[in-house]
Design a protein around this motif. Structure first.
Motif, PDB file in Angstrom:
ATOM      1  N   TRP A  37       0.722  -1.130   0.106  1.00 51.01           N
ATOM      2  CA  TRP A  37       0.089  -0.026   0.088  1.00 51.01           C
ATOM      3  C   TRP A  37       0.833   1.067  -0.084  1.00 51.01           C
ATOM      4  CZ3 TRP A  37      -4.458   0.610  -1.846  1.00 51.01           C
ATOM      5  CH2 TRP A  37      -5.487  -0.672  -1.627  1.00 51.01           C
ATOM      6  N   GLU A  41       0.379   3.578  -3.024  1.00 50.96           N
ATOM      7  CA  GLU A  41      -0.313   5.126  -2.637  1.00 50.96           C
ATOM      8  C   GLU A  41       0.552   6.181  -3.260  1.00 50.96           C
ATOM      9  OE1 GLU A  41      -3.389   5.729  -2.417  1.00 50.96           O
ATOM     10  OE2 GLU A  41      -4.330   4.346  -1.472  1.00 50.96           O
ATOM     11  N   TRP A  52      -3.614  10.238   3.516  1.00 46.37           N
ATOM     12  CA  TRP A  52      -5.255  10.469   3.678  1.00 46.37           C
ATOM     13  C   TRP A  52      -5.885   9.265   3.362  1.00 46.37           C
ATOM     14  CZ3 TRP A  52      -7.041  15.410   3.925  1.00 46.37           C
ATOM     15  CH2 TRP A  52      -8.483  15.609   3.618  1.00 46.37           C
ATOM     16  N   ASN A  53      -5.586   8.289   2.758  1.00 44.83           N
ATOM     17  CA  ASN A  53      -6.522   7.190   2.466  1.00 44.83           C
ATOM     18  C   ASN A  53      -6.671   6.131   3.523  1.00 44.83           C
ATOM     19  OD1 ASN A  53      -7.255   8.248   0.097  1.00 44.83           O
ATOM     20  ND2 ASN A  53      -5.868   7.267  -1.251  1.00 44.83           N
ATOM     21  N   SER A  54      -7.344   5.125   3.388  1.00 45.45           N
ATOM     22  CA  SER A  54      -7.392   4.220   4.465  1.00 45.45           C
ATOM     23  C   SER A  54      -6.101   3.367   4.543  1.00 45.45           C
ATOM     24  CB  SER A  54      -8.617   3.219   4.481  1.00 45.45           C
ATOM     25  OG  SER A  54      -8.569   2.619   3.199  1.00 45.45           O
ATOM     26  N   ALA A  55      -5.436   3.287   3.550  1.00 41.52           N
ATOM     27  CA  ALA A  55      -4.145   2.598   3.512  1.00 41.52           C
ATOM     28  C   ALA A  55      -3.185   3.297   4.640  1.00 41.52           C
ATOM     29  CB  ALA A  55      -3.436   2.827   2.066  1.00 41.52           C
ATOM     30  N   ASP A  57      -3.730   3.875   7.534  1.00 44.93           N
ATOM     31  CA  ASP A  57      -4.099   3.066   8.876  1.00 44.93           C
ATOM     32  C   ASP A  57      -2.720   2.371   9.141  1.00 44.93           C
ATOM     33  OD1 ASP A  57      -6.420   4.426   8.505  1.00 44.93           O
ATOM     34  OD2 ASP A  57      -7.728   2.577   8.547  1.00 44.93           O
ATOM     35  N   THR A  91      -3.840   6.350  13.735  1.00 43.41           N
ATOM     36  CA  THR A  91      -4.290   5.074  12.903  1.00 43.41           C
ATOM     37  C   THR A  91      -5.753   5.495  12.512  1.00 43.41           C
ATOM     38  OG1 THR A  91      -4.888   3.779  14.711  1.00 43.41           O
ATOM     39  CG2 THR A  91      -2.598   3.466  13.515  1.00 43.41           C
ATOM     40  N   ASP A  92      -6.597   6.256  13.446  1.00 45.46           N
ATOM     41  CA  ASP A  92      -7.871   6.570  13.223  1.00 45.46           C
ATOM     42  C   ASP A  92      -7.699   7.727  11.868  1.00 45.46           C
ATOM     43  OD1 ASP A  92     -10.730   6.779  13.735  1.00 45.46           O
ATOM     44  OD2 ASP A  92     -10.155   9.177  13.587  1.00 45.46           O
ATOM     45  N   ARG A  93      -8.594   7.278  10.844  1.00 40.56           N
ATOM     46  CA  ARG A  93      -8.513   8.227   9.624  1.00 40.56           C
ATOM     47  C   ARG A  93      -8.992   9.417   9.639  1.00 40.56           C
ATOM     48  NH1 ARG A  93     -11.582   7.572   3.959  1.00 40.56           N
ATOM     49  NH2 ARG A  93     -10.233   8.798   2.643  1.00 40.56           N
ATOM     50  N   ASN A  94     -10.380   9.724  10.325  1.00 42.80           N
ATOM     51  CA  ASN A  94     -10.532  10.906  10.404  1.00 42.80           C
ATOM     52  C   ASN A  94      -9.645  11.794  11.343  1.00 42.80           C
ATOM     53  OD1 ASN A  94     -13.062  10.439   9.089  1.00 42.80           O
ATOM     54  ND2 ASN A  94     -14.075   9.366  11.033  1.00 42.80           N
ATOM     55  N   ARG A  96      -6.515  11.413  11.615  1.00 44.94           N
ATOM     56  CA  ARG A  96      -5.401  11.718  10.727  1.00 44.94           C
ATOM     57  C   ARG A  96      -5.643  12.689   9.586  1.00 44.94           C
ATOM     58  NH1 ARG A  96      -4.686   6.851   9.556  1.00 44.94           N
ATOM     59  NH2 ARG A  96      -5.566   6.763   7.326  1.00 44.94           N
TER      60      ARG A  96
END
Length: 154
Positions: A37, A41, A52-55, A57, A91-94, A96
């Motif tokens: 990832w 990315e 930015w993306n879930s990757a 995490d 590690t929480d996307r929001n 981050r």
């Protein structure tokens, strides 16, 4: 010419195992996915896209893989980008994303450009290195999963 199918590649085995669930993978397998990832990315955009993306995490999992594989140049690049988040990478996307917006507001939108370019130059093929380390284990697993040859088979 043999009708025997070729054995699956290391990536194919990993991908099959991944479909069964990321959290069921071994630590080395999870690191390999995280590194994949990171590369995908960053090559497609920059580290900003990765974070930015879930990757994103999996950034710390990717970092652990780089440490394990001794991929020092890529590790330095990733660490220089991670440093902008301070201690406790989110590690929480929001959370981050909120931090990314603050980082970019303070340092500019190209804050991750330099470390991204280092990774994009691929000074170390870290995904290939991770797969190479999985290959012997998968080969052993394939051998033990093979039924014994019938007498007369050669």
């Amino acid at each position: 010419m043999s009708d025997t199918p070729s054995p699956p590649s290391t990536w194919e085995i990993l991908e099959r195992r991944w479909r069964a669930g990321f959290h069921q993978l071994t630590e080395e397998e999870q690191q390999t996915i995280a590194l994949w990832w990171l590369e995908a990315e960053t090559m497609n955009g920059t580290l900003d896209q990765f974070f930015w993306n879930s990757a994103g995490d999996l950034a710390l999992v990717a970092r652990a893989g780089l440490v394990r594989l001794q991929q020092h140049t890529t590790l330095q690049a990733l660490d220089s980008a991670l440093a902008h988040f301070g201690p406790g990478y989110p590690t929480d996307r929001n959370r981050r994303i909120d931090m990314l917006e603050a980082i970019e507001a303070e340092h500019g939108e190209d804050v991750f450009e330099a470390p991204s370019r280092i990774i994009q130059d691929l000074p170390e093929d870290f995904v290939a290195a991770a797969l190479e380390q999985l290959a012997p284990r998968y080969a052993r697993e394939q051998e033990t999963a093979q039924p014994p040859a019938a007498k007369g088979d050669a």
